[in-house]
Scaffold this active site. Structure first.
Site, short mmCIF file in Angstrom:
data_model
loop_
_atom_site.label_atom_id
_atom_site.label_comp_id
_atom_site.label_asym_id
_atom_site.label_seq_id
_atom_site.Cartn_x
_atom_site.Cartn_y
_atom_site.Cartn_z
N TYR A 102 10.21 -4.05 5.73
CA TYR A 102 9.22 -2.96 5.77
C TYR A 102 9.30 -2.16 7.09
O TYR A 102 8.28 -1.67 7.57
CB TYR A 102 7.81 -3.53 5.58
N PHE A 110 -2.05 -0.17 7.71
CA PHE A 110 -2.15 -1.38 6.87
C PHE A 110 -1.04 -2.39 7.15
O PHE A 110 -1.02 -3.47 6.58
CB PHE A 110 -2.15 -1.00 5.38
N HIS A 168 7.33 -6.04 -5.80
CA HIS A 168 8.07 -5.04 -5.03
C HIS A 168 9.28 -4.58 -5.83
O HIS A 168 9.91 -5.39 -6.52
CB HIS A 168 8.56 -5.63 -3.70
#
Ligand code: UDP
Ligand code: MG
Length: 203
Positions: A102, A110, A168
């Site tokens: 990520y 977040f 995902h």
């Protein structure tokens, strides 16, 4: 009158009866196609139209999906669609792997909560292969925010909040390649021929 060798005649009949409409024009097209080099002569296929069935993408069932025993149902959707499983493992993800996965989201508010969520339990990560699998699996997974995800998508059927969206899926060809290399070693991915290959797609 064209004389066809016996083996070519057999191929003509096979092509004629499998998928052609049975009219004289299609018999002629089958005959052309059956001749050596006939695909091009009949104007049927070119390299450009051969579908790339080797595209790969990374799909992961996130910790909430594993906890809720959704792994089987999610995998079933990809199998049912006709994609081929070429890599699969369950693991407890490290902060390091996740921060690389990520990396683009590091500055998002977040992000710390996302890291906590994704390391809260095991994930099941897999590589699926097939024609346009990246694009198709994004559609199958649905909108990032489950509140906006269509019913029929994984997120639309199994979740209601963006903080726990079950699964995902890589979002582009380049992203898929990067993520597959990150999560899997080469030897963990298998190239194999599925017996339905010529039934699910014209190859
Ligand atoms: N996420 C979140 N809040 C947000 C946006 C994203 O918690 O407002 C989480 C969510 O788990 C999402 C992940 O961050 O799946 C990665 O975000 P991305 O924008 O890449 O969405 P995705 O590709 O997963 O649809
Ligand atoms: Mg993403």
């Amino acid at each position: 009158m064209v004389m066809l060798p016996r083996c070519v005649f057999k191929r003509v009949l096979q092509q004629f009866y499998s998928g052609h409409q049975g009219n004289p024009k299609s018999l002629l097209s089958a005959a052309f196609t059956a001749l050596p080099g006939g695909d091009a002569a009949a104007g049927r296929r070119s390299q450009a139209t051969i579908p790339d069935i080797r595209e790969r993408t990374l799909i992961a069932v996130k910790p909430d999906g594993v906890q809720r025993r959704l792994v089987g149902q999610i995998m079933q959707r990809f199998e049912q669609r006709g994609f081929k499983l070429v890599g699969l493992k369950m693991l407890q993800v490290s902060d390091d792997l996740l921060s690389q996965h990520y990396s683009e989201l590091r500055t998002k508010p977040f992000y710390p909560r996302l890291l906590h969520y994704m390391t809260s339990g095991p994930v099941v990560v897999m590589v699926w292969e097939g024609h346009k699998v990246v694009q198709t699996s994004r559609m199958m997974v649905g909108h990032t925010n489950p509140a906006e995800a269509q019913a029929g998508t994984v997120r639309g059927d199994f979740s209601f909040h963006v903080s726990r969206n079950v699964v995902h899926a890589s979002d582009s060809l380049e992203g898929a390649q990067r993520e597959i290399q990150l999560w899997f070693q080469k030897k963990e991915l298998l190239s194999w021929d599925s017996c339905d290959q010529t039934v699910t797609c014209e190859v």
